[in-house]
Write an enzyme that holds these catalytic residues in place. Sequence first.
Site, PDB file in Angstrom:
ATOM      1  N   TYR A 101       0.847  -1.185   0.000  1.00 22.29           N
ATOM      2  CA  TYR A 101       0.000   0.000   0.000  1.00 22.29           C
ATOM      3  C   TYR A 101       0.884   1.236   0.000  1.00 22.29           C
ATOM      4  O   TYR A 101       1.896   1.302   0.721  1.00 22.29           O
ATOM      5  CB  TYR A 101      -0.890   0.023   1.253  1.00 22.29           C
ATOM      6  CG  TYR A 101      -1.630   1.330   1.441  1.00 22.29           C
ATOM      7  CD1 TYR A 101      -2.917   1.496   0.921  1.00 22.29           C
ATOM      8  CD2 TYR A 101      -1.042   2.402   2.115  1.00 22.29           C
ATOM      9  CE1 TYR A 101      -3.590   2.704   1.072  1.00 22.29           C
ATOM     10  CE2 TYR A 101      -1.714   3.607   2.255  1.00 22.29           C
ATOM     11  CZ  TYR A 101      -2.977   3.759   1.735  1.00 22.29           C
ATOM     12  OH  TYR A 101      -3.635   4.941   1.878  1.00 22.29           O
ATOM     13  N   GLU A 189      -4.053   7.291  -3.578  1.00 23.12           N
ATOM     14  CA  GLU A 189      -3.701   5.960  -3.066  1.00 23.12           C
ATOM     15  C   GLU A 189      -3.375   5.002  -4.203  1.00 23.12           C
ATOM     16  O   GLU A 189      -4.071   4.994  -5.217  1.00 23.12           O
ATOM     17  CB  GLU A 189      -4.919   5.354  -2.357  1.00 23.12           C
ATOM     18  CG  GLU A 189      -4.985   5.592  -0.891  1.00 23.12           C
ATOM     19  CD  GLU A 189      -6.181   4.864  -0.273  1.00 23.12           C
ATOM     20  OE1 GLU A 189      -6.261   4.859   0.946  1.00 23.12           O
ATOM     21  OE2 GLU A 189      -7.032   4.294  -1.007  1.00 23.12           O
TER      22      GLU A 189
END
Lengths: 380, 296
Positions: A101, A189
């Site tokens: 991530y 993101e």
Amino acid sequence: MKLHEFQSKAILARYGIPIPRGEVTDTPAEAAGIAERLGGRVAVKAQVLVGGRGKAGGIRLAASPREAAEAAAAILGMTIRGLPVGRVLVEEAAEVERELYLGLTVDRAIGRVRAMASAEGGVDIEEVAHARPDRIGSVAIDPFLGFRDYHARYLASFLGLPASLWVPFSGIAQGLSAAFAESDASLAEINPLVVTRDGTLLALDAKINLDDNALPRQPELAALRNADEESPAEARARLAGLSYVPLEGTIGCMVNGAGLAMATLDAVKALGGMPANFLDVGGGARAERIQTALDLILSDPRVRAVLINIFGGITRCDEVARGVAEAFSGRSPGVPVVVRLVGTNEAEARDILGQLEGVRVQRSLEEAARLAVSLAGVGV
Amino acid sequence: MAILVDHHTRLVVQGITGREGTFHTQQMLAYGTQVVAGVTPGKGGQQVHGVPVFDTVRQAVAETGANASIIFVPARGAADAILEAADAEVALVVCISEGVPTLDMVRVRRALRGSGTRLVGPNCPGVITPGVAKVGIMPGHIHVPGPVGVVSRSGTLTYEVVYALTQAGIGQSTCVGIGGDPVLGTGFVDVLELFEDDPQTEVVVLIGEIGGSDEERAATFIHSRMRKPVVAFVAGRSAPAGKRMGHAGAIIDGGAGTAEGKMEALRAAGVAVAEMLGEIPGLVRERLGQPGGPNS
């Protein structure tokens, strides 16, 4: 404003971040054509602005153009958490070794952008943050110095990336940081950022949210707004400068100021009613804006009573009253209207409202909310 | 005594010739605020309600000795206006402008670090010391001088609470609206610190709302550092997650920033948390005239 995955990825690509090859379409036939051009296995992914589309079956793998068409046909008919799927992204499937991530957001507490990375990619990062906060590494970025090489080294080392991937990881993190700053994002993101079987990094999914306040200086990004993602009422409210959130109840609420609007909704709920909407007419609301706000509220068929709560500061009560009067001139609101206003020019406002039929003026918020709740209950 | 704004405050209005700037200049003058200058680039030499207009803040400060500024310029120019005031060494800058891009505020906050300028806002109603001066857009007549400090992220909700206090015969020392944006010049803790040290303030009312963690940080500060009693209200208990409730900062994100969580944190810090707005005056009255003690 939220961007779709394919829109977010297009921005990332401009900043040199590797993304899978792919194209977006709204028909199964074109999905087959895209799969044909890409060759090999593809992923067919619903483009909807809600999380959890994978769990809802909105992402399917296809081994052939025919399978891609079938997957697209199935996904294009779906509704995911209330949103119909209008488009799919067809892109080459990746051979995934690890899922990471990488994300940026504004850390409100310190007033800076914070970059976060986790080896627990591919899952909801908020769950990771809640259950295992130690699994998220982060750095705060000085706006004058930007994202530094050492920030990237810190995050790469936190992720346990092999040294051979530090340079490409740094490029991706720098790119994401530049994309964030130059797009006036509120969130950017890459989840997951994958390490492929052949040892390269690839942004497999991406999400960018934009700061609504900055859209006026980001006309190209503002133009990406999808009309079908917004109800006509929401679009109308936005264009009129109103902050409007439809809810489930029967009491239409119009308030000036977000805090007071929230407190008004809280009061309605605490007194046994259900608000039909959140609607902040904003500071300095003029008569025409008030009129638009009332039209919006009254166009909701569930509304059985309207509660107007105005506390005058930059907003002048007489302007609000004039807007109410204009909205009702020549027609009846059809439902009872309870008005409560205090503050700048309140005496003039009372004079104007006193002449309107079907409008009840109250002095306190609690009295007004109680009356609106009881009036909304009539005939239910 | 009071905080931030007092009879030494000499105010310059940035954006004085605009609609809101003109209207609120008149309102502030009527309240008794010493509005000594206005600034609108290109309109230097004019007057607004008898207040001289200058082209730049630096000129305004040099000519009039202004030591505080209030900003009414459009959002796209707000960051520039704040920095101009800071560059002219204005000690207090109150930014009313709504819709300022968040990353502008990130840069502004960084630029103000280490400067002698305190920023309140943006997207805030300003600061009022009842009976002395108002540097803001709040209706002055609902305030009366007294012992209660008020600090809030909201504008109109603050008026609501102040009005209720005044109706109950409870006056205010200073009321500070810190603003509803995600990145602000001044937070709850900054203001609580000032109230704790202010001899006039006996009780503090804190009005929070969903989103962020400023209320939680306030709770930590109150628990560890404050002796004065605090009464709080948190708006947005009925707000759904993921929806921005008007203020850019008012959003429940991933289960964080809920009203319940904030109320719980405040309660745990010894704060009297009101369930309904109407309870606030009573909770304040119970705490007035009591000796201070640690909130723990």
